[in-house]
Each structure stands twice: as structure tokens, then as C-alpha cells.
Design a protein around this motif. Sequence first.
Motif, PDB file in Angstrom:
ATOM      1  N   GLN A  22     -29.496 -14.103   7.215  1.00 29.16           N
ATOM      2  CA  GLN A  22     -28.525 -13.457   6.337  1.00 29.16           C
ATOM      3  C   GLN A  22     -27.228 -13.170   7.086  1.00 29.16           C
ATOM      4  O   GLN A  22     -26.135 -13.445   6.592  1.00 29.16           O
ATOM      5  CB  GLN A  22     -29.110 -12.150   5.789  1.00 29.16           C
ATOM      6  CG  GLN A  22     -28.180 -11.367   4.872  1.00 29.16           C
ATOM      7  CD  GLN A  22     -28.008 -12.012   3.508  1.00 29.16           C
ATOM      8  OE1 GLN A  22     -28.821 -12.857   3.122  1.00 29.16           O
ATOM      9  NE2 GLN A  22     -26.971 -11.627   2.802  1.00 29.16           N
ATOM     10  N   SER A  25     -25.285 -16.371   7.801  1.00 32.24           N
ATOM     11  CA  SER A  25     -24.639 -16.848   6.584  1.00 32.24           C
ATOM     12  C   SER A  25     -23.332 -16.111   6.331  1.00 32.24           C
ATOM     13  O   SER A  25     -22.311 -16.711   5.996  1.00 32.24           O
ATOM     14  CB  SER A  25     -25.569 -16.656   5.382  1.00 32.24           C
ATOM     15  OG  SER A  25     -26.740 -17.411   5.507  1.00 32.24           O
ATOM     16  N   VAL A  37     -23.093 -20.878   1.509  1.00 29.85           N
ATOM     17  CA  VAL A  37     -23.603 -21.299   2.812  1.00 29.85           C
ATOM     18  C   VAL A  37     -25.113 -21.404   2.648  1.00 29.85           C
ATOM     19  O   VAL A  37     -25.745 -20.513   2.072  1.00 29.85           O
ATOM     20  CB  VAL A  37     -23.271 -20.276   3.915  1.00 29.85           C
ATOM     21  CG1 VAL A  37     -23.912 -20.690   5.236  1.00 29.85           C
ATOM     22  CG2 VAL A  37     -21.764 -20.136   4.085  1.00 29.85           C
ATOM     23  N   TRP A  39     -28.981 -22.556   4.496  1.00 26.07           N
ATOM     24  CA  TRP A  39     -29.813 -22.971   5.625  1.00 26.07           C
ATOM     25  C   TRP A  39     -30.908 -23.881   5.070  1.00 26.07           C
ATOM     26  O   TRP A  39     -31.622 -23.523   4.133  1.00 26.07           O
ATOM     27  CB  TRP A  39     -30.447 -21.768   6.304  1.00 26.07           C
ATOM     28  CG  TRP A  39     -31.638 -22.120   7.156  1.00 26.07           C
ATOM     29  CD1 TRP A  39     -32.950 -21.841   6.900  1.00 26.07           C
ATOM     30  CD2 TRP A  39     -31.612 -22.850   8.389  1.00 26.07           C
ATOM     31  NE1 TRP A  39     -33.747 -22.346   7.890  1.00 26.07           N
ATOM     32  CE2 TRP A  39     -32.957 -22.975   8.813  1.00 26.07           C
ATOM     33  CE3 TRP A  39     -30.602 -23.395   9.167  1.00 26.07           C
ATOM     34  CZ2 TRP A  39     -33.308 -23.628   9.989  1.00 26.07           C
ATOM     35  CZ3 TRP A  39     -30.946 -24.063  10.329  1.00 26.07           C
ATOM     36  CH2 TRP A  39     -32.287 -24.156  10.740  1.00 26.07           C
ATOM     37  N   THR A  53     -29.799 -19.538   0.605  1.00 27.18           N
ATOM     38  CA  THR A  53     -28.365 -19.605   0.332  1.00 27.18           C
ATOM     39  C   THR A  53     -27.720 -18.226   0.346  1.00 27.18           C
ATOM     40  O   THR A  53     -28.353 -17.210   0.087  1.00 27.18           O
ATOM     41  CB  THR A  53     -28.082 -20.242  -1.035  1.00 27.18           C
ATOM     42  OG1 THR A  53     -28.677 -19.433  -2.068  1.00 27.18           O
ATOM     43  CG2 THR A  53     -28.643 -21.641  -1.105  1.00 27.18           C
ATOM     44  N   TRP A 133     -27.388 -25.984   9.042  1.00 25.90           N
ATOM     45  CA  TRP A 133     -26.588 -25.152   8.163  1.00 25.90           C
ATOM     46  C   TRP A 133     -25.689 -26.083   7.362  1.00 25.90           C
ATOM     47  O   TRP A 133     -25.128 -27.029   7.914  1.00 25.90           O
ATOM     48  CB  TRP A 133     -25.734 -24.168   8.962  1.00 25.90           C
ATOM     49  CG  TRP A 133     -26.526 -23.063   9.573  1.00 25.90           C
ATOM     50  CD1 TRP A 133     -26.995 -22.983  10.858  1.00 25.90           C
ATOM     51  CD2 TRP A 133     -26.948 -21.859   8.934  1.00 25.90           C
ATOM     52  NE1 TRP A 133     -27.694 -21.820  11.047  1.00 25.90           N
ATOM     53  CE2 TRP A 133     -27.671 -21.102   9.880  1.00 25.90           C
ATOM     54  CE3 TRP A 133     -26.783 -21.353   7.644  1.00 25.90           C
ATOM     55  CZ2 TRP A 133     -28.237 -19.871   9.573  1.00 25.90           C
ATOM     56  CZ3 TRP A 133     -27.339 -20.120   7.332  1.00 25.90           C
ATOM     57  CH2 TRP A 133     -28.059 -19.390   8.291  1.00 25.90           C
TER      58      TRP A 133
END
Length: 238
Positions: A22, A25, A37, A39, A53, A133
Amino acid sequence: MDPAADFVAQLTRSPSRDVYLQATSELLMKLFPSDRVAWYAMDAKVQVAEAMTFPELPTVPAHVILDLYGDDPLIVSYLQVRCETDVRRISDLVSDRELRKTRSYQEGLRLLGTARQFSIPTAQPGPVKVRAWVLSRSMLDFTDTEMDLARALQPVLSLLDLAYSGDGGASGTRSSHDFALTSREEEILQILGKGLTGVAIGHLLGISPRTVSKHLEHAYAKLGRTKRIDALRMLKGD
């Protein structure tokens, strides 16, 4: 402070993998203003995919990722040349027209309003495995300057991914105050416990391997232990 060092300062003390993802991001969103963004970690061989996300918007489900990965220009580019883990922009791989013809766009990106993407791999791709990412925009493409910044951050993101992969809980961990550990000593012990070497820890924290060794030497003395595994067990309350 340069971006990579700032990343390290803000992320190495994340208490868990979820918090780390988190926080990363949020930092990436600030550095690369984006619509989202994400992962992604995928291993098609064992049919496992993970997607997280930020912001918490609808994302492509795991089964859809596994179904469409062979038609995704970014993923395909890494799987074709598996020894390369460079930062890539989707517009450098295919034209807008070519992208719109793919299933990955028609059944995934289009539904999310995404037309521009770039990826930062955090591990070397395998035959059907990718960890990265991915940042997305609807209109304005990512600039060359942003790509250069992403390349500068990639080594740190790779080390952080290694440090937080498979992170377990720490409910039984004792406080560093119980042993008079400094914040840096505790930080290095926690990273060491995630499997990184002294050299990797030094690179991650921007200090020399010798300095890492001195911090560990002091920490071991305070914990009354001489071996890494015993020190980590003591800190975890085992």
C-alpha cells in the motif's frame, strides 16, 4: 534526498507485506501521477496470479490475468527475452492500433479505461512468471524523464520485493526497547530476517556492508546472541 533513498527511508519499516504494498503504491502514485498503480505477480505454470491496485478500484481478476497474459504486449515482451528486466513502456512495444486489437485491451485495459502503461519488474521473469509494478493512464503517455526515474528506482523496488515476499505475521515479536536496540539495529535485523545479505542491506539502506556488520555486532551483543538465527528468534520472542 534522492528518490531511491527516500523510498528506502519510507518503506523499510513497513510492519507487513500488505502495508508495504500500500505504501509503495502511494509513493509511486506521487512520483508518477497515474490513474492507477498495480502490483502484479503471476506464475502461469501453477495457475497463480495476484493483483493489488491503488486506489482501490476494480481490477482484472486473477483468472482473467492468467487467461490473457499471452496476449498482453508488456508480459509477452518479458517472456520472449527472459534475461531482460528493464523498465518498459507499452507504447514502445506496439502502436495504439495494434494494442486495441489485442484481447488484453478489449477484455481488460479498455474496461479499466487504460491506454497507457509502463512496468517496473522486480524479479527476473521465468518462462511463464512475472513480478512487476504497473502504472496506468487513460490518455497522456509516460515521458522519457519518468522512465529514467523508474529505472533509478528499480533496484530498490527489487530488493524491497525480496524483503517483503512471503511476509508472515509478527504477533509474537518483542519490542526493541526490551533489549535497548537502536531503531537502525532493529531495522537491519528485521531486513536480515527476510533473507537479504549484508551487502544487499547496505545497498538498500545506503550504507556500507561494514556499517551493517557493526550494527549487527552491537545488536547481537545486546541480545546476548552470537548467531543470526538465535538473535532473530530472541527478537521474535521464541
